[in-house]
Design a protein around this motif. Structure first.
Motif, PDB file in Angstrom:
ATOM      1  N   LEU A 157      12.547 101.567 113.822  1.00  0.00           N
ATOM      2  CA  LEU A 157      11.651 100.884 112.884  1.00  0.00           C
ATOM      3  C   LEU A 157      11.409 101.662 111.600  1.00  0.00           C
ATOM      4  CD1 LEU A 157       8.903  99.571 115.337  1.00  0.00           C
ATOM      5  CD2 LEU A 157      10.660  98.221 114.185  1.00  0.00           C
ATOM      6  N   LEU A 158      11.934 102.882 111.512  1.00  0.00           N
ATOM      7  CA  LEU A 158      11.597 103.755 110.387  1.00  0.00           C
ATOM      8  C   LEU A 158      11.884 103.138 109.016  1.00  0.00           C
ATOM      9  CD1 LEU A 158      10.353 106.433 109.678  1.00  0.00           C
ATOM     10  CD2 LEU A 158      12.604 107.514 109.890  1.00  0.00           C
ATOM     11  N   PRO A 159      13.046 102.486 108.797  1.00  0.00           N
ATOM     12  CA  PRO A 159      13.256 101.869 107.474  1.00  0.00           C
ATOM     13  C   PRO A 159      12.193 100.829 107.141  1.00  0.00           C
ATOM     14  CG  PRO A 159      15.320 101.996 108.677  1.00  0.00           C
ATOM     15  CD  PRO A 159      14.237 102.345 109.657  1.00  0.00           C
ATOM     16  N   LYS A 166       5.702 101.918 101.215  1.00  0.00           N
ATOM     17  CA  LYS A 166       5.993 101.920  99.772  1.00  0.00           C
ATOM     18  C   LYS A 166       5.906 100.524  99.169  1.00  0.00           C
ATOM     19  CE  LYS A 166       7.178 105.059  97.760  1.00  0.00           C
ATOM     20  NZ  LYS A 166       6.364 106.070  97.032  1.00  0.00           N
ATOM     21  N   ASN A 167       5.185  99.648  99.825  1.00  0.00           N
ATOM     22  CA  ASN A 167       5.184  98.255  99.376  1.00  0.00           C
ATOM     23  C   ASN A 167       4.405  98.026  98.090  1.00  0.00           C
ATOM     24  OD1 ASN A 167       6.384  95.776  99.938  1.00  0.00           O
ATOM     25  ND2 ASN A 167       4.484  94.945 100.757  1.00  0.00           N
ATOM     26  N   LEU A 226      16.957  99.783  96.830  1.00  0.00           N
ATOM     27  CA  LEU A 226      16.080  99.710  97.988  1.00  0.00           C
ATOM     28  C   LEU A 226      16.385 100.853  98.957  1.00  0.00           C
ATOM     29  CD1 LEU A 226      13.918  98.227  99.644  1.00  0.00           C
ATOM     30  CD2 LEU A 226      15.736  96.790 100.590  1.00  0.00           C
ATOM     31  N   LEU A 227      17.672 101.105  99.187  1.00  0.00           N
ATOM     32  CA  LEU A 227      18.079 102.199 100.069  1.00  0.00           C
ATOM     33  C   LEU A 227      17.646 103.555  99.511  1.00  0.00           C
ATOM     34  CD1 LEU A 227      21.662 101.015 101.091  1.00  0.00           C
ATOM     35  CD2 LEU A 227      19.619 101.057 102.525  1.00  0.00           C
ATOM     36  N   ASP A 228      17.723 103.704  98.197  1.00  0.00           N
ATOM     37  CA  ASP A 228      17.303 104.959  97.569  1.00  0.00           C
ATOM     38  C   ASP A 228      15.808 105.212  97.786  1.00  0.00           C
ATOM     39  OD1 ASP A 228      19.852 105.461  96.701  1.00  0.00           O
ATOM     40  OD2 ASP A 228      19.529 104.723  94.661  1.00  0.00           O
ATOM     41  N   PHE A 233      12.098 108.852 100.768  1.00  0.00           N
ATOM     42  CA  PHE A 233      10.714 108.895 101.240  1.00  0.00           C
ATOM     43  C   PHE A 233      10.672 109.463 102.647  1.00  0.00           C
ATOM     44  CE2 PHE A 233       6.947 106.346 102.927  1.00  0.00           C
ATOM     45  CZ  PHE A 233       6.020 107.238 102.424  1.00  0.00           C
ATOM     46  N   GLN A 234       9.938 110.554 102.833  1.00  0.00           N
ATOM     47  CA  GLN A 234       9.822 111.206 104.131  1.00  0.00           C
ATOM     48  C   GLN A 234       8.518 110.796 104.832  1.00  0.00           C
ATOM     49  OE1 GLN A 234      12.358 113.112 105.431  1.00  0.00           O
ATOM     50  NE2 GLN A 234      13.403 112.434 103.561  1.00  0.00           N
ATOM     51  N   VAL A 235       8.639 110.428 106.090  1.00  0.00           N
ATOM     52  CA  VAL A 235       7.466 110.100 106.907  1.00  0.00           C
ATOM     53  C   VAL A 235       7.241 111.229 107.895  1.00  0.00           C
ATOM     54  CG1 VAL A 235       6.484 108.494 108.586  1.00  0.00           C
ATOM     55  CG2 VAL A 235       7.838 107.617 106.672  1.00  0.00           C
ATOM     56  N   THR A 236       6.121 111.904 107.779  1.00  0.00           N
ATOM     57  CA  THR A 236       5.872 113.079 108.626  1.00  0.00           C
ATOM     58  C   THR A 236       5.242 112.714 109.969  1.00  0.00           C
ATOM     59  OG1 THR A 236       3.720 113.412 107.557  1.00  0.00           O
ATOM     60  CG2 THR A 236       5.620 114.598 106.637  1.00  0.00           C
TER      61      THR A 236
END
Length: 304
Positions: A157-159, A166-167, A226-228, A233-236
């Motif tokens: 689900l990460l993407p 980032k919406n 979108l992929l960029d 973006f890192q999710v910790t």
């Protein structure tokens, strides 16, 4: 003619109804939706006091979380009232909410996450997920390591999680793309999910982008842009930002590898049936709600 905004009308109606309930001196349990109420069904069925459920989602056209906060802000009678408790989802807000002692915020994104993070998930996986068709697709037996399976779900689900976070930049209408209400849309939510998934249940971003573009949900971004955004973006802390509805839809999609009779509502019900009273002791929020709901039972046992 004075025009009243629908959300203002909802708030006035909610307050008027709550004021009637408050006169009864019975406990009032305020939640966002029926699914949230169902999560606590095991506790509510054991309550010896009459508890009045107040489901804002059944009454409001406004954002349920915001509506409950507004109710507490403008109605002094519910503020810090020991006979009233309200539950709001954290959603993607990272700040704690402690304005009122009796308005509780989930530790995770929403209550649906607790189904997956609690110890009851082990029983659910044993009954419905540990199947050779699923094992072959993901490359391991989920029952061998539940924590590893949880991590796998969050990675899948990460993407989507990153897009939700980032919406403010992407402006994807998720409430339209992946609906969670009314009940039929929530029930069939996994069908939309299945369109975007690879064989191993990871999200195929090219397919997802094509869908968003074809129905006008993402006109201002190219696929690579979108992929960029996602890749940069890192999710910790994936545990606290993954949406519970997404988790249930993904799990339903996984179960449908060998069982066509499942949908999101049936998955949620199966998760709830694997719960026991001890599960509510595992999290700060559920522990405090359990104590509030069963307080009269505990007093009675202490006396006897």
């Amino acid at each position: 003619m004075i025009m009243i905004r629908p959300d203002e009308l909802d708030l006035k109606d909610n307050i008027a109804e709550l004021e009637i309930h408050l006169k009864s001196n019975k406990k009032i349990f305020i939640v966002e939706g029926k699914g949230d109420l169902d999560y606590f069904k095991l506790l509510l069925d054991r309550a010896e006091e009459v508890i009045t459920p107040f489901v804002v989602g059944d009454k409001s056209t406004n954002n349920c979380r915001g509506e409950i906060i507004n109710i507490f802000d403008v109605l002094p009678e519910v503020q810090n009232n020991p006979n009233v408790i309200g539950i709001i989802d954290r959603d993607f807000n990272q700040n704690t909410f402690d304005k009122f002692t009796n308005l509780k915020q989930t530790e995770y994104c929403d209550l649906d996450c607790y189904y997956v993070y609690g110890s009851n998930f082990n029983n659910f996986v044993s009954q419905l997920v540990s199947h050779y068709k699923i094992t072959n697709k993901i490359g391991f037996n989920p029952l061998d390591n539940i924590d590893h399976f949880r991590e796998y779900l969050l990675e899948c689900l990460l993407p989507l999680t990153k897009m939700r976070l980032k919406n403010d930049l992407l402006n994807i209408p998720f409430n339209r793309v992946l609906k969670k209400s009314p009940i039929q849309d929530r029930k069939d939510r996994h069908k939309k999910f299945l369109k975007f998934l690879n064989d191993d249940f990871t999200i195929n971003m090219n397919v997802f982008y094509t869908y968003l573009s074809s129905n006008g949900s993402l006109r201002h971004f190219e696929c690579q842009e979108l992929l960029d955004v996602i890749n940069s973006f890192q999710v910790t802390n994936k545990l606290h930002v993954s949406n519970g509805h997404d988790l249930i839809s993904l799990i339903t999609a996984i179960i449908k590898s060998y069982r066509n009779d499942y949908d999101d509502i049936k998955t949620e019900e199966a998760l709830r049936l694997t719960m026991n009273i001890e599960v509510f002791e595992e999290f700060e929020l559920t522990r405090s709600v359990k104590k509030w709901i069963l307080s009269s039972c505990e007093k009675k046992e202490a006396v006897s």
